[in-house]
Scaffold this motif. Structure first.
Motif, mmCIF file in Angstrom:
data_model
loop_
_atom_site.group_PDB
_atom_site.id
_atom_site.type_symbol
_atom_site.label_atom_id
_atom_site.label_comp_id
_atom_site.label_asym_id
_atom_site.label_seq_id
_atom_site.Cartn_x
_atom_site.Cartn_y
_atom_site.Cartn_z
ATOM 1 N N ASP B 127 1.992 -23.952 -9.486
ATOM 2 C CA ASP B 127 0.701 -24.183 -8.849
ATOM 3 C C ASP B 127 0.251 -22.887 -8.175
ATOM 4 O O ASP B 127 0.808 -21.824 -8.446
ATOM 5 N N GLY B 128 -0.743 -22.977 -7.322
ATOM 6 C CA GLY B 128 -1.281 -21.770 -6.708
ATOM 7 C C GLY B 128 -0.235 -20.953 -5.969
ATOM 8 O O GLY B 128 -0.288 -19.723 -5.957
ATOM 9 N N GLY B 129 0.724 -21.640 -5.364
ATOM 10 C CA GLY B 129 1.780 -20.940 -4.638
ATOM 11 C C GLY B 129 2.623 -20.080 -5.568
ATOM 12 O O GLY B 129 2.958 -18.937 -5.254
ATOM 13 N N ASP B 130 2.959 -20.646 -6.729
ATOM 14 C CA ASP B 130 3.716 -19.871 -7.717
ATOM 15 C C ASP B 130 2.914 -18.657 -8.172
ATOM 16 O O ASP B 130 3.462 -17.579 -8.377
ATOM 17 N N ASN B 131 1.620 -18.863 -8.316
ATOM 18 C CA ASN B 131 0.743 -17.786 -8.769
ATOM 19 C C ASN B 131 0.756 -16.624 -7.771
ATOM 20 O O ASN B 131 0.867 -15.456 -8.152
ATOM 21 N N VAL B 132 0.682 -16.961 -6.488
ATOM 22 C CA VAL B 132 0.720 -15.917 -5.451
ATOM 23 C C VAL B 132 2.043 -15.163 -5.519
ATOM 24 O O VAL B 132 2.077 -13.926 -5.519
ATOM 25 N N LEU B 133 3.142 -15.911 -5.603
ATOM 26 C CA LEU B 133 4.458 -15.261 -5.629
ATOM 27 C C LEU B 133 4.615 -14.371 -6.851
ATOM 28 O O LEU B 133 5.205 -13.288 -6.785
ATOM 29 N N HIS B 134 4.098 -14.842 -7.966
ATOM 30 C CA HIS B 134 4.188 -14.087 -9.215
ATOM 31 C C HIS B 134 3.554 -12.698 -9.040
ATOM 32 O O HIS B 134 4.180 -11.673 -9.324
ATOM 33 N N LEU B 135 2.333 -12.675 -8.527
ATOM 34 C CA LEU B 135 1.627 -11.402 -8.356
ATOM 35 C C LEU B 135 2.303 -10.534 -7.302
ATOM 36 O O LEU B 135 2.522 -9.332 -7.500
ATOM 37 N N MET B 136 2.646 -11.162 -6.175
ATOM 38 C CA MET B 136 3.182 -10.376 -5.072
ATOM 39 C C MET B 136 4.563 -9.814 -5.406
ATOM 40 O O MET B 136 4.921 -8.738 -4.943
ATOM 41 N N SER B 137 5.335 -10.542 -6.217
ATOM 42 C CA SER B 137 6.647 -10.011 -6.590
ATOM 43 C C SER B 137 6.475 -8.733 -7.409
ATOM 44 O O SER B 137 7.272 -7.802 -7.294
ATOM 45 N N LEU B 138 5.431 -8.684 -8.211
ATOM 46 C CA LEU B 138 5.148 -7.456 -8.968
ATOM 47 C C LEU B 138 4.710 -6.332 -8.040
ATOM 48 O O LEU B 138 5.188 -5.197 -8.142
ATOM 49 N N TYR B 139 3.822 -6.645 -7.118
ATOM 50 C CA TYR B 139 3.298 -5.600 -6.233
ATOM 51 C C TYR B 139 4.386 -5.066 -5.289
ATOM 52 O O TYR B 139 4.405 -3.887 -4.963
ATOM 53 N N LEU B 140 5.262 -5.972 -4.851
ATOM 54 C CA LEU B 140 6.294 -5.561 -3.891
ATOM 55 C C LEU B 140 7.190 -4.463 -4.449
ATOM 56 O O LEU B 140 7.684 -3.623 -3.699
ATOM 57 N N VAL B 141 7.392 -4.466 -5.754
ATOM 58 C CA VAL B 141 8.269 -3.465 -6.364
ATOM 59 C C VAL B 141 7.773 -2.046 -6.057
ATOM 60 O O VAL B 141 8.566 -1.126 -5.908
ATOM 61 N N PHE B 142 6.476 -1.900 -5.907
ATOM 62 C CA PHE B 142 5.905 -0.570 -5.696
ATOM 63 C C PHE B 142 5.916 -0.146 -4.220
ATOM 64 O O PHE B 142 5.539 0.965 -3.904
ATOM 65 N N THR B 143 6.314 -1.062 -3.341
ATOM 66 C CA THR B 143 6.235 -0.730 -1.914
ATOM 67 C C THR B 143 7.593 -0.296 -1.374
ATOM 68 O O THR B 143 8.631 -0.632 -1.928
ATOM 69 N N ARG B 144 7.543 0.439 -0.261
ATOM 70 C CA ARG B 144 8.764 0.755 0.493
ATOM 71 C C ARG B 144 8.859 -0.284 1.601
ATOM 72 O O ARG B 144 8.576 -0.014 2.767
ATOM 73 N N CYS B 145 9.255 -1.483 1.206
ATOM 74 C CA CYS B 145 9.138 -2.591 2.156
ATOM 75 C C CYS B 145 10.398 -2.769 2.981
ATOM 76 O O CYS B 145 10.513 -3.730 3.726
ATOM 77 N N GLY B 146 11.343 -1.846 2.866
ATOM 78 C CA GLY B 146 12.563 -1.990 3.648
ATOM 79 C C GLY B 146 12.690 -0.952 4.756
ATOM 80 O O GLY B 146 13.780 -0.686 5.238
ATOM 81 N N GLN B 147 11.558 -0.347 5.159
ATOM 82 C CA GLN B 147 11.635 0.711 6.178
ATOM 83 C C GLN B 147 12.094 0.179 7.515
ATOM 84 O O GLN B 147 12.717 0.894 8.284
ATOM 85 N N VAL B 148 11.728 -1.053 7.821
ATOM 86 C CA VAL B 148 12.150 -1.656 9.086
ATOM 87 C C VAL B 148 12.651 -3.059 8.811
ATOM 88 O O VAL B 148 12.408 -3.620 7.732
ATOM 89 N N TRP B 149 13.316 -3.632 9.791
ATOM 90 C CA TRP B 149 13.803 -5.004 9.697
ATOM 91 C C TRP B 149 14.620 -5.225 8.433
ATOM 92 O O TRP B 149 14.407 -6.201 7.699
ATOM 93 N N SER B 150 15.502 -4.303 8.157
ATOM 94 C CA SER B 150 16.282 -4.445 6.937
ATOM 95 C C SER B 150 17.680 -3.868 7.149
ATOM 96 O O SER B 150 17.897 -3.030 8.037
ATOM 97 N N LEU B 151 18.610 -4.312 6.338
ATOM 98 C CA LEU B 151 19.957 -3.729 6.372
ATOM 99 C C LEU B 151 19.898 -2.274 5.945
ATOM 100 O O LEU B 151 20.674 -1.445 6.428
ATOM 101 N N ASP B 152 18.976 -1.964 5.044
ATOM 102 C CA ASP B 152 18.833 -0.570 4.608
ATOM 103 C C ASP B 152 18.481 0.341 5.774
ATOM 104 O O ASP B 152 19.008 1.451 5.891
ATOM 105 N N ALA B 153 17.577 -0.141 6.627
ATOM 106 C CA ALA B 153 17.166 0.682 7.768
ATOM 107 C C ALA B 153 18.351 0.913 8.693
ATOM 108 O O ALA B 153 18.548 2.015 9.216
ATOM 109 N N ARG B 154 19.154 -0.149 8.872
ATOM 110 C CA ARG B 154 20.319 -0.016 9.725
ATOM 111 C C ARG B 154 21.303 0.998 9.134
ATOM 112 O O ARG B 154 21.845 1.855 9.814
ATOM 113 N N ARG B 155 21.490 0.880 7.827
ATOM 114 C CA ARG B 155 22.419 1.785 7.157
ATOM 115 C C ARG B 155 21.923 3.228 7.248
ATOM 116 O O ARG B 155 22.697 4.156 7.508
ATOM 117 N N ALA B 156 20.613 3.406 7.054
ATOM 118 C CA ALA B 156 20.054 4.762 7.119
ATOM 119 C C ALA B 156 20.280 5.358 8.495
ATOM 120 O O ALA B 156 20.595 6.547 8.626
#
Lengths: 307, 403
Positions: B127-156
């Motif tokens: 449904d519409g919710g799946d549609n949103v997730l589908h698009l956003m999962s694609l867009y998220l790949v292009f972002t640096r979304c782990g700069q904060v609030w992430s284990l990666d940030a802690r490790r860095a």
């Protein structure tokens, strides 16, 4: 409100994909007639969309030596309280400005390509969700090539008008009984089962809320008024609906002990939602039915091939 | 004209020098990952029926549709129950790790693969919710979304601290993950199992190569200039993707709003009454009756919905108005979650809305979360090593290149 218009060959909805976003329960035909169904090419061979690809490079994962300086501390409210993006830490890493000219050209090139790709993509998405218009009529093929299959979207959420009918899918079966005879079951109201499962449920499952509802939608969109399938999707829709029905009848133990489901028949009952108490509209008429032909159930399906 | 040029150059400076909106991109990462995680867990008992090879939308049917539309799904790579169960389990794992921000870039790719694989296999249960997730999962790949609030940030942060002390910190998990995934992708590609549109497979390879480049650039001291270039490119891509995500949200609201305006029921003020009385969207009939008891109230909600949806994109030009509308929309989605029985759609939309939240609000939220966590761990008896962490410590290092 009319029952959904059966599909015609050449309908955009059937030839094209329109697969996503089906929660909307909207009713396109309940409004004035409009021309959303103009023919556009149906062929879809897509280029690789390669323009978007290269920019993921450099998207590093491992920690790096070029540590970025700490950002503004929380105690210094900067311009960042505003909408959306805020610069993360300031540019004290030597920065792009310190690079030699060839590298700066690289950055500029990346900036240009990303800017163009983002704008083209958003333009394509805009044209994809916009009503049929001069540009989409001329460049429909290019737009679809860009959008399908992964960027398809449909945001007509309960629009232009919300659906104003309850569509109940019902089914019955012809059973080869253990004693060698054949009997026909009564009608099982599968949508009513869904409704009971949804009632009082904070987390309705897609199996209850979407599967049958959208399978019926798909069937309606891919069949003409004589129940003839239109295109590949019509055939798939028929198999899909039959398999859902077989699964549900099996769960309801419709075949009884030792019986086997040989054929199934589906009908839908369309009831107008009664107008609100405060309105002056007249109460709806009797429900309308649409009866589909009997379908033979392949033996492996009947034996629990659908799980 | 001579004021335009400096403005443009400042703008270019901003988008090349930093990945903007670190907290916004982190909050949508967590939002989408958690939404999909909860959805997968909720549907776990129904996974066979929704996405399984023998479900109503069987592998055979899916194969025919996919060979026609070319959509990407790893479920088609192999048949059988085992592969399906593996993919489902990995989709759960990837969304959990993405929410936590562990190897964020890689997990964002695996998250996308999970979303696309399941949804593209059974596109007619969404449904519409799946549609949103589908698009956003694609867009998220292009972002640096782990700069904060992430284990990666802690490790860095740890790596930086260790480097400051002159220690070397070897990274084993990264190269292993990279090699395993690369080998697997190469194997299935060589076996000719990757069919359909080339966009997603090309994206997978591009990220894989990008990660390799990044790793190499991080190791070689004389690669400092290429590293700055790669960093700038990653920032530019991130900023472009974040812009696309925000514009996509605006397109969602604009489409939903402008099409509604054309509908007679949205015009006569009764539209909201009808979904409340559809059997498939009324889990609480008594509540629906209560909400639609007053015609005036229904009309106010009907008009209000259209007004907010149409106005939202324009409200972005004014911070205060934007925040008011944002609160209104998040509230409406929370109500929709319960009243129309659409919890995952609503969660996905709230996660989308979150990209517009003000940084100050997100920082307060982060503070509160870290304080709550500190309280919890104290109560749990295993006090954090070295005493309670100050907010400064828990304030995620917005640094690093977690991805």
């Amino acid at each position: 409100m009319a029952v959904r218009r059966p599909a015609r060959p050449g309908d955009r909805k059937t030839d094209r994909h329109r697969e996503r976003g089906g929660m909307n329960a909207h009713d396109e035909d309940s409004n004035a007639p409009h021309g959303r169904h103009g023919p556009r090419g149906t062929d879809r061979h897509r280029s690789s969309g390669a323009t978007e690809v290269p920019f993921t490079a450099g998207a590093g994962e491992t920690g790096s030596a070029s540590a970025r300086p700490e950002g503004r501390s929380r105690h210094s409210p900067g311009p960042g309280d505003g909408s959306g993006p805020v610069p993360s830490p300031g540019p004290a890493r030597g920065g792009v400005a310190a690079l030699s000219v060839p590298y700066q050209v690289g950055v500029a090139l990346a900036l240009a390509v990303v800017a163009v790709a983002a704008c083209v993509h958003l333009g394509m998405v805009f044209l994809h969700v916009a009503p049929s218009n001069t540009v989409t009529k001329q460049h429909g093929k290019a737009i679809d090539d860009w959008i399908y299959p992964e960027f398809e979207q449909n945001w007509k959420l309960f629009a232009p008008n919300p659906l104003q009918q309850n569509i109940a899918v019902q089914a019955r079966a012809e059973i080869a009984a253990a004693d060698g005879g054949t009997r026909t079951t009564g009608w099982y109201d599968l949508s009513a089962e869904d409704g009971r499962a949804i009632e009082g449920n904070l987390l309705p499952s897609h199996t209850q809320q979407n599967a049958l509802r959208r399978a019926w939608d798909l069937y309606g969109l891919t069949h003409d008024s004589d129940n003839r399938p239109v295109g590949l999707r019509g055939v798939l829709a028929e198999h899909y609906l039959r398999r859902i029905v077989v699964l549900r009848l099996d769960r309801a133990r419709a075949a009884g002990a030792g019986g086997v489901v040989e054929r199934v028949q589906v009908r839908c009952r369309v009831t107008d939602v009664p107008p609100p108490k405060w309105s002056e509209e007249k109460a709806p008429g009797a429900p309308e039915y649409r009866l589909l032909p009997w379908w033979t159930v392949p033996a492996d399906e009947a034996r629990g091939g659908v799980r | 004209m001579n004021r335009l040029a400096p403005a443009v150059s400042r703008g270019i400076g901003r988008v090349t020098e930093a990945a903007l909106g670190p907290h916004q991109s982190a909050v949508i990462r967590i939002g989408f990952a958690v939404t999909w995680l909860l959805f997968l867990l909720r549907e776990f008992p129904h996974r066979q029926e929704l996405y399984g090879p023998d479900g109503p939308w069987s592998r055979h049917l899916a194969q025919q549709l996919i060979s026609d539309n070319g959509a990407f799904t790893v479920l088609m790579w192999f048949g059988g129950r085992f592969w399906f169960e593996t993919v489902y389990a990995l989709a759960v794992l990837a969304s959990l790790l993405l929410a936590l921000g562990w190897r964020t870039r890689t997990m964002s790719v695996l998250f996308m693969v999970g979303v696309l694989s399941l949804q593209n296999h059974s596109v007619f249960v969404g449904d519409g919710g799946d549609n949103v997730l589908h698009l956003m999962s694609l867009y998220l790949v292009f972002t640096r979304c782990g700069q904060v609030w992430s284990l990666d940030a802690r490790r860095a942060a740890r790596v930086r601290a260790a480097r400051a002390r002159g220690e070397r910190v070897p990274d084993r998990a990264g190269p292993v993950l990279w090699s395993v995934l690369g080998l697997f992708l190469a194997a299935v590609t060589a076996a000719g199992r990757v069919e359909g549109e080339r966009f997603v497979p090309a994206l997978l390879w591009a990220v894989w190569l990008g990660l390799a480049l990044w790793w190499v650039a991080g190791r070689r001291a004389r690669w400092s200039r290429p590293r700055v270039l790669l960093d700038a490119v990653a920032d530019i891509v991130h900023n472009g993707a974040l812009f696309v995500i925000m514009a996509e949200a605006c397109l969602i609201y604009a489409t939903a709003g402008w099409y509604k305006i054309q509908g007679s029921r949205w015009q006569d003020g009764t539209a909201v009454y009808y979904p409340l009385h559809l059997d498939y969207f009324s889990p609480w009939p008594a509540l629906a009756d209560l909400l639609s008891a007053s015609g005036t109230l229904v009309m106010i909600v009907t008009y209000g919905t259209v007004l907010v949806q149409v106005a939202f994109p324009f409200a972005l030009f004014n911070r205060r108005v934007k925040n008011v509308l944002l609160a209104a929309m998040m509230t409406e989605h929370a109500v929709i979650a319960v009243v129309l029985g659409l919890p995952f759609f609503s969660l996905a939309m709230i996660a989308t809305d979150a990209v517009f939240l003000p940084t100050s609000f997100l920082l307060r939220l982060g503070d509160r979360a870290s304080r709550a966590r500190a309280r919890l761990s104290r109560r749990g008896g295993r006090g954090p090593v070295g005493g309670p962490r100050s907010p400064e410590d828990t304030e995620p290092a917005r640094v690093g290149f977690p991805a």
